[in-house]
Design an enzyme around this catalytic site. Structure first.
Site, PDB file in Angstrom:
ATOM      1  N   ASP A 189       4.848   5.866  -1.149  1.00  0.00           N
ATOM      2  CA  ASP A 189       6.102   5.998  -1.907  1.00  0.00           C
ATOM      3  C   ASP A 189       7.044   7.029  -1.298  1.00  0.00           C
ATOM      4  O   ASP A 189       7.875   7.622  -1.994  1.00  0.00           O
ATOM      5  CB  ASP A 189       5.828   6.379  -3.375  1.00  0.00           C
ATOM      6  CG  ASP A 189       4.862   5.437  -4.059  1.00  0.00           C
ATOM      7  OD1 ASP A 189       5.051   4.221  -3.922  1.00  0.00           O
ATOM      8  OD2 ASP A 189       3.918   5.920  -4.709  1.00  0.00           O
ATOM      9  N   GLU A 190       6.957   7.255   0.017  1.00  0.00           N
ATOM     10  CA  GLU A 190       7.790   8.288   0.642  1.00  0.00           C
ATOM     11  C   GLU A 190       9.201   7.817   0.972  1.00  0.00           C
ATOM     12  O   GLU A 190      10.069   8.629   1.272  1.00  0.00           O
ATOM     13  CB  GLU A 190       7.147   8.785   1.944  1.00  0.00           C
ATOM     14  CG  GLU A 190       5.784   9.425   1.795  1.00  0.00           C
ATOM     15  CD  GLU A 190       4.657   8.453   2.058  1.00  0.00           C
ATOM     16  OE1 GLU A 190       3.521   8.892   2.242  1.00  0.00           O
ATOM     17  OE2 GLU A 190       4.926   7.222   2.080  1.00  0.00           O
ATOM     18  N   GLY A 226       4.892  -1.452  -2.680  1.00  0.00           N
ATOM     19  CA  GLY A 226       6.217  -1.995  -2.414  1.00  0.00           C
ATOM     20  C   GLY A 226       7.107  -1.025  -1.675  1.00  0.00           C
ATOM     21  O   GLY A 226       6.978   0.189  -1.817  1.00  0.00           O
ATOM     22  N   HIS A 227       7.993  -1.583  -0.860  1.00  0.00           N
ATOM     23  CA  HIS A 227       9.002  -0.787  -0.177  1.00  0.00           C
ATOM     24  C   HIS A 227      10.367  -1.191  -0.718  1.00  0.00           C
ATOM     25  O   HIS A 227      10.748  -2.362  -0.669  1.00  0.00           O
ATOM     26  CB  HIS A 227       8.943  -1.022   1.341  1.00  0.00           C
ATOM     27  CG  HIS A 227       7.726  -0.415   1.978  1.00  0.00           C
ATOM     28  ND1 HIS A 227       7.345  -0.676   3.278  1.00  0.00           N
ATOM     29  CD2 HIS A 227       6.802   0.440   1.488  1.00  0.00           C
ATOM     30  CE1 HIS A 227       6.251   0.009   3.551  1.00  0.00           C
ATOM     31  NE2 HIS A 227       5.909   0.673   2.479  1.00  0.00           N
ATOM     32  N   LYS A 258     -17.814 -10.895   6.455  1.00  0.00           N
ATOM     33  CA  LYS A 258     -17.687 -12.156   7.198  1.00  0.00           C
ATOM     34  C   LYS A 258     -17.637 -13.380   6.285  1.00  0.00           C
ATOM     35  O   LYS A 258     -18.084 -14.464   6.623  1.00  0.00           O
ATOM     36  CB  LYS A 258     -18.811 -12.278   8.246  1.00  0.00           C
ATOM     37  CG  LYS A 258     -18.711 -11.196   9.325  1.00  0.00           C
ATOM     38  CD  LYS A 258     -19.866 -11.226  10.282  1.00  0.00           C
ATOM     39  CE  LYS A 258     -21.101 -10.556   9.723  1.00  0.00           C
ATOM     40  NZ  LYS A 258     -20.939  -9.098   9.566  1.00  0.00           N
ATOM     41  N   GLY A 262       5.357  -0.493 -11.542  1.00  0.00           N
ATOM     42  CA  GLY A 262       6.259   0.195 -12.458  1.00  0.00           C
ATOM     43  C   GLY A 262       5.648   1.425 -13.094  1.00  0.00           C
ATOM     44  O   GLY A 262       6.261   2.056 -13.963  1.00  0.00           O
ATOM     45  N   LYS A 267      15.055  11.696   0.025  1.00  0.00           N
ATOM     46  CA  LYS A 267      15.355  12.116  -1.349  1.00  0.00           C
ATOM     47  C   LYS A 267      15.680  13.597  -1.490  1.00  0.00           C
ATOM     48  O   LYS A 267      15.425  14.192  -2.547  1.00  0.00           O
ATOM     49  CB  LYS A 267      14.210  11.724  -2.286  1.00  0.00           C
ATOM     50  CG  LYS A 267      14.129  10.218  -2.532  1.00  0.00           C
ATOM     51  CD  LYS A 267      13.388   9.911  -3.814  1.00  0.00           C
ATOM     52  CE  LYS A 267      13.700   8.499  -4.292  1.00  0.00           C
ATOM     53  NZ  LYS A 267      13.114   8.211  -5.609  1.00  0.00           N
TER      54      LYS A 267
END
Length: 418
Positions: free
Chosen positions: A13-14, A40-41, A141, A300, A329
């Protein structure tokens, strides 16, 4: 030619997506090399705001080949929906998907969910997308390769082989487990949901080597961060793959890769979602979380918020073999009355160089001067308030690696280059 690897220095989350989106304008291929749709990005550009889970963040740049590498586990139906959403925004997706990647199936998501429920208070904090079971099947496998979507008879045979092994175990461990789908029905479903992208399946090494031979730029993207790496992260609260830069070549289809640049992305503060220990957690988090919009892109879930942890971040920077840092940020810290940086840990095992595995550690803080100005319009480092400049420079000194990119907002234009 330049090979650039963008990785996380913390727990994920960076803000890697916005860095990749920014850099992809100069890239001929944007490559995801591990993970699946469990993280997610978020990308903000002229077309809108997008939360990508499997497509690489460079997909919005025309002429940039979007590659899903062999190190990934791919959830077929969510991928089809993601492609549809991006195309609906007017993006022409130029896609290559590795035939050696592993399929993440609904049965894996069910298995993931049942295990988290069984663990109760000891759960790992999984997103329940099935990532760990899919990777586990690959190691045992019993995995289902993406390339078999082009060989339906082999696909059905391998699904049956997997089910004969898996179903009795799941029924024994989870009494409530029920699964009625046959191998034939699963095969039919897979062929249906993968139809929008099945023609993109190939040996991705071939187009990537072609790009290399022309001296063009390659951009590699990891999900999550060093603190979630399967080997070097805060085990067992990790992801199920290797998120570090040295895996980029293996997971992308170019095992001999020697990248020229490794950009470790770090927030100007700390945040974490899922299970684990955030040493620098703030006592009052809600207002800051809301103003910084710190909620998981996949689930979320509200992220745990903390002051910048220089100890953990430097560890991540070193694990990632970073040549530079992108700090995101910074704008979210404006108006913070109590601004500080964790420069050391106190307590038992504080000498441990890996991620802290005990909440008994206490942060040692260095107080920093705050600023109240709105910095979202700054485009040069010198335009930032002196206190903001000092904050970035102190982080740079603590990391031992130059901070070359500073984000002051989500837009492409809101990036300060140093």
């Amino acid at each position: 030619m330049s090979s650039i690897v963008v990785v996380g220095a913390n727990w994920g989350d960076e803000g890697k997506g916005r860095i990749v989106d920014f850099l992809a304008e100069q890239a001929s291929a944007s490559i995801r090399f591990q993970g699946g749709n469990n993280a997610g990005h978020t990308v903000v550009n002229d077309l809108g705001t997008f939360k990508l889970h499997q497509l690489p963040s460079g997909v919005f740049n025309s002429g940039c080949l979007a590659v899903l590498g062999p190190g990934m586990v791919i959830s077929p139906e969510p991928l089809s929906k993601e492609i549809e959403e991006v195309k609906a925004a007017g993006v022409e997706v130029n896609l290559c998907i590795s035939d050696r990647a592993t399929l993440c199936l609904p049965i894996h998501a069910l298995e993931d969910t049942l295990e988290e429920e069984r663990l109760g208070d000891g759960a790992y904090g999984s997103t329940r997308q099935g990532i760990a079971p899919a990777y586990g099947d690959r190691v045992m496998k019993k995995g289902i390769l993406v390339g078999w979507l082009k060989q339906p008879e082999v696909l059905c045979e391998r699904i049956q082989f997997m089910m004969d092994w898996k179903l009795p175990q799941l029924k024994a461990l989870y009494p409530s487990f029920e699964f009625e789908q046959t191998a034939e029905e699963m095969t039919e479903w897979l062929l249906e949901v993968s139809a929008p992208w099945r023609d993109a399946i190939c040996n991705v090494t071939v187009p990537l080597k072609g790009i290399q031979s022309k001296g063009e730029n390659l951009l590699f993207e990891a999900q999550l961060g060093a603190g979630r790496d399967l080997v070097y992260g805060e085990y067992p609260w990790t992801t199920s793959s290797n998120v570090i830069s040295t895996y980029a070549g293996i997971g992308s289809g170019l095992p001999a890769l020697r990248p020229e640049r490794v950009i470790a992305v770090a927030k100007a503060f700390s945040s974490s979602v899922g299970t684990g220990t955030l040493i620098t957690a703030m006592e009052e988090q809600d207002a800051f979380r809301e103003s910084a919009n710190e909620f998981g892109a996949t689930t979320g879930r509200p992220r745990d918020m903390g002051y910048f942890d220089a100890v953990a971040t430097r560890n991540g920077v070193e694990i990632q073999a970073a040549t530079e840092i992108a700090l995101t940020k910074l704008d979210c810290l404006g108006g913070m009355a109590d601004l500080k940086i964790c420069v050391d840990y106190d307590g038992d095992h504080s000498e441990n160089p890996i991620w802290p595995q005990t909440a008994a550690l206490a942060p040692v803080y260095e107080q920093m001067e705050g600023w109240s100005e709105d910095i979202t319009g700054c485009r040069q480092f010198e335009e930032l308030p002196k206190a903001a400049q000092a904050y970035v420079l102190r982080i740079e000194a603590l990391m031992g690696v130059p901070v070359k990119m500073v984000s002051v907002g989500p837009g492409r234009e809101q990036m300060i280059m140093r």
